[in-house]
Write a protein that holds these residues in place. Sequence first.
Motif, PDB file in Angstrom:
ATOM      1  N   ALA A   1       6.638   7.218  40.766  1.00  0.00           N
ATOM      2  CA  ALA A   1       6.320   8.485  40.105  1.00  0.00           C
ATOM      3  C   ALA A   1       7.020   9.647  40.816  1.00  0.00           C
ATOM      4  CB  ALA A   1       4.811   8.702  40.068  1.00  0.00           C
ATOM      5  N   ASP A   2       6.967   9.656  42.133  1.00  0.00           N
ATOM      6  CA  ASP A   2       7.615  10.720  42.903  1.00  0.00           C
ATOM      7  C   ASP A   2       9.130  10.707  42.682  1.00  0.00           C
ATOM      8  OD1 ASP A   2       5.149  11.485  43.883  1.00  0.00           O
ATOM      9  OD2 ASP A   2       5.454  10.583  45.869  1.00  0.00           O
ATOM     10  N   ALA A   3       9.727   9.513  42.660  1.00  0.00           N
ATOM     11  CA  ALA A   3      11.175   9.398  42.451  1.00  0.00           C
ATOM     12  C   ALA A   3      11.587   9.915  41.079  1.00  0.00           C
ATOM     13  CB  ALA A   3      11.610   7.939  42.623  1.00  0.00           C
ATOM     14  N   LEU A   4      10.700   9.784  40.108  1.00  0.00           N
ATOM     15  CA  LEU A   4      10.985  10.255  38.753  1.00  0.00           C
ATOM     16  C   LEU A   4      10.559  11.706  38.537  1.00  0.00           C
ATOM     17  CD1 LEU A   4       9.867   7.085  36.798  1.00  0.00           C
ATOM     18  CD2 LEU A   4      12.210   7.982  36.953  1.00  0.00           C
ATOM     19  N   GLY A   5       9.781  12.245  39.467  1.00  0.00           N
ATOM     20  CA  GLY A   5       9.310  13.616  39.338  1.00  0.00           C
ATOM     21  C   GLY A   5       8.234  13.776  38.277  1.00  0.00           C
ATOM     22  N   VAL A   6       7.393  12.740  38.130  1.00  0.00           N
ATOM     23  CA  VAL A   6       6.318  12.784  37.132  1.00  0.00           C
ATOM     24  C   VAL A   6       4.981  12.479  37.792  1.00  0.00           C
ATOM     25  CG1 VAL A   6       7.856  12.106  35.242  1.00  0.00           C
ATOM     26  CG2 VAL A   6       6.585  10.341  36.488  1.00  0.00           C
TER      27      VAL A   6
END
Length: 76
Positions: free
Chosen positions: A54-59
């Motif tokens: 989620a953090d890597a995708l910014g969501v």
Amino acid sequence: MARVINPAALREICDLVGLSQRQLGRRAGLHPNSISNIMAGKHGVDPDTQRKLADALGVKLAAITSPVPEREEVAS
């Protein structure tokens, strides 16, 4: 309530933000084969890894996961 990765949502968001599986793996600190298996729904993903994705995708985590009711909730 536990959460599980929603592979379809994960693939969709990767497409929307323009990330390949390899790029997502680099950002999340995961091997590309792991990303491939996750997106194919071949294995579960622990909460720590869910957060990394989620953090890597910014969501938010809820964007790539689905809730799974606890056993007690189903029995009620």
